[in-house]
Design a protein around this motif. Structure first.
Motif, mmCIF file in Angstrom:
data_model
loop_
_atom_site.group_PDB
_atom_site.id
_atom_site.type_symbol
_atom_site.label_atom_id
_atom_site.label_comp_id
_atom_site.label_asym_id
_atom_site.label_seq_id
_atom_site.Cartn_x
_atom_site.Cartn_y
_atom_site.Cartn_z
ATOM 1 N N ASP A 394 51.103 -2.173 -23.078
ATOM 2 C CA ASP A 394 51.758 -0.911 -23.420
ATOM 3 C C ASP A 394 50.760 0.192 -23.122
ATOM 4 O OD1 ASP A 394 54.033 -2.142 -24.301
ATOM 5 O OD2 ASP A 394 53.843 -1.529 -26.404
ATOM 6 N N GLU A 402 54.190 5.493 -26.779
ATOM 7 C CA GLU A 402 54.369 4.550 -25.676
ATOM 8 C C GLU A 402 55.088 5.217 -24.507
ATOM 9 O OE1 GLU A 402 56.540 0.913 -26.619
ATOM 10 O OE2 GLU A 402 56.995 0.701 -24.492
ATOM 11 N N GLY A 405 55.836 0.338 -20.832
ATOM 12 C CA GLY A 405 55.775 -1.018 -21.363
ATOM 13 C C GLY A 405 55.935 -1.971 -20.190
HETATM 14 MG MG MG Z 1 58.176 -1.198 -25.098
#
Ligand code: MG
Ligand code: 4AD
Length: 479
Positions: A394, A402, A405
């Motif tokens: 991440d 975030e 990902g």
């Molecule tokens: Mg994610």
């Protein structure tokens, strides 16, 4: 006469040129000075009307928001802050705007809240702020396509309607053309989806990854860039129900190649925007500085937009494992002072308060966390040798959380089958995906960049609803 866009006039015009410009009136002062904008740039052209020799009825119709067409000659400006004045020779009103109506909208020149601007989706585009945001959104998108194209990737259109839940989170919007009141039913009363349009249950996609993997196993380097949909009821400043995701997928890459690619890619986008959107970025940077002045010191930006973009270009990201992140958190001051709301324990997912601590307080730079416990990551991520973590990554950004990902994928057929079992995923339904592990399976890796979260970073906007023209969030889908 041919129209010239205002951007071109301002960049390449010369004194004495006769030009035809069209646009919308931003302001009209002293019955004489029109600030005209046509969207090509944040900068207006100042047009000077000879009001003594212009029909009074026409002058009256030059009001804020009206669409006009002007022919005139470029002269050196007497005013400050601009090179040219357009000395108007003829005016045509293309579309009137009633001042009474305008005064009730966000076009009236005073400060409006971003929430109020969002309600007027049609006029929001006309503001300097959103003009800048959406020009930068375009450049961000273009930079992404350019980056991959220049590196020999192929763009793959993955489906928007699909029968699979790639992430396995069950947060999907159903697609059906059944009559909602009267769907065909089975003997037990349940809905008979085999009679639906596609002969099965279908949903809007949450990710194009699984399909992109199929293409990567033949074309080598591919990416998808499309709308994705998540029915998660998260009313936060960084969640949308409809957002765009960029997902590269690369054959023969491992998790380290994947991190290197992501880091290079993110710096490239920042560089591209700085180089190609200088005026809009400067405007947003200045806006941020002004807004900060009215905030308490603790809430002010430590770095401004331009500095943040340069920071990503000039600095390596921090790279740590999930296990190291847990240790760091357990040794942190907020943990010891019991300031975190959620537990910090190996095996539980990191919450945004933990991520923020790592990025904004501890490292003070973008952070890549890898090797998360297999239990809370998707089934397709590659199991590490320890047998309990997966080669996930991440990427966390300051102010956003975030932004990416991704993972190396589980290319070993047997291991993947075990994972399906453990996650209660039907191998039969996923036959088309499982097949990629049977015909020359190969190590490969990829990631998903939340496009709007990236645009938050390239514009400095702090709410994700302000970087997409028509935000879809719980309860909101009018326009
Ligand atoms: Mg994610
Ligand atoms: O981490 P996510 O769920 O990863 C995937 O979907 C993978 N299939 C990607 C891949 O490996 N090809 O989502 C990827 C990114 C997140 O990091 C976040 O930036 C963004 O998508 N995202 C959202 N953006 C806005 N609103 C939401 N509701 C989002 N959910 C995820």
């Amino acid at each position: 006469m041919q129209r010239t866009e205002i951007k071109e006039v301002l960049n390449t015009g010369s004194f004495g040129d006769k030009v035809l410009v069209k646009g919308w009136v931003k302001a009209f002062r002293q019955n004489r000075f029109i600030q005209l904008n046509d969207g090509s740039t944040i900068n207006n052209i100042q047009a000077v009307v000879d009001f003594e020799n212009t029909d009074e009825a026409v002058i009256k119709r030059i009001t804020t928001a009206a669409a006009v067409s002007l022919i005139g000659v470029l002269e050196e400006s007497q005013g400050k802050g601009q090179k040219f004045d357009l000395i108007v020779e003829s005016i045509e009103i293309l579309g009137d705007a009633d001042p009474e109506e305008v005064s009730k909208t966000i076009l009236q020149p005073k400060k409006h809240s971003l929430e109020f601007l969002r309600e007027q989706a049609h006029l929001r585009f006309r503001t300097n702020l959103f003009g800048a945001v959406f020009r930068i959104r375009h450049a961000t998108s273009f930079a992404i396509h350019k980056y991959f194209n220049d590196k020999g990737y192929f763009h793959i259109a993955t489906p928007i309607i699909t029968g699979s839940d790639a992430e396995g989170a069950g947060e999907m919007f159903r697609v059906t053309n059944f009559d909602a009141k009267n769907p065909p039913v089975n003997e037990d009363g349940s809905v008979n989806w085999t009679e639906d349009f596609f002969g099965r249950e279908t949903n809007l996609t949450v990710s194009g990854q699984l399909e992109a993997e199929l293409a990567a196993m033949a074309l080598g380097k591919v990416y998808t860039f499309g709308p994705t949909f998540r029915a998660e009821n998260s009313n936060t400043a960084r969640h949308l129900a409809e957002f765009w995701m960029v997902e590269p997928e690369v054959a023969f890459n491992d998790i380290v190649d994947n991190m290197d690619l992501a880091e290079d890619f993110l710096s490239y986008i920042c560089q591209y925007v700085l180089e190609n959107c200088a005026d809009d970025v400067a405007f947003l940077n200045e806006r941020e500085i002004q807004e900060d002045k009215s905030k308490p010191t603790a809430e002010r930006n430590e770095m401004n937009l331009i500095d943040r973009l340069n920071f990503v270009i000039n600095n390596d990201f921090a790279r740590i494992t999930y296990t190291e992140a847990i240790e760091l958190l357990q040794n942190s001051a907020p943990y010891k002072k019991k300031k975190f709301k959620y537990p910090v324990e190996w095996g539980t997912d990191l919450q945004s308060e933990h991520e923020r601590f790592l990025v904004e307080k501890h490292f003070k730079k973008p952070v890549i966390i890898r090797d998360y416990p297999a239990s809370f990551k998707a089934f397709y991520m590659r199991l590490n040798e320890d047998g309990k973590t997966v080669a996930a990554m991440d990427i966390l950004f300051p102010g956003i959380g975030e932004i990416i990902g991704g993972s190396q994928r589980e290319e070993r057929y047997d291991v993947l089958r075990e994972k399906c079992k453990a996650f209660n995923i039907s191998e039969e339904e996923l036959w088309w995906y499982m097949d990629t592990r049977k015909f020359g399976t190969a190590p490969h890796a990829g990631f998903g960049l939340g496009f709007e979260r990236m645009v938050m970073f390239t514009t400095g906007m702090s709410n994700i609803r302000d970087v997409i023209p028509f935000p879809r969030t719980p309860g909101k889908a009018e326009f």
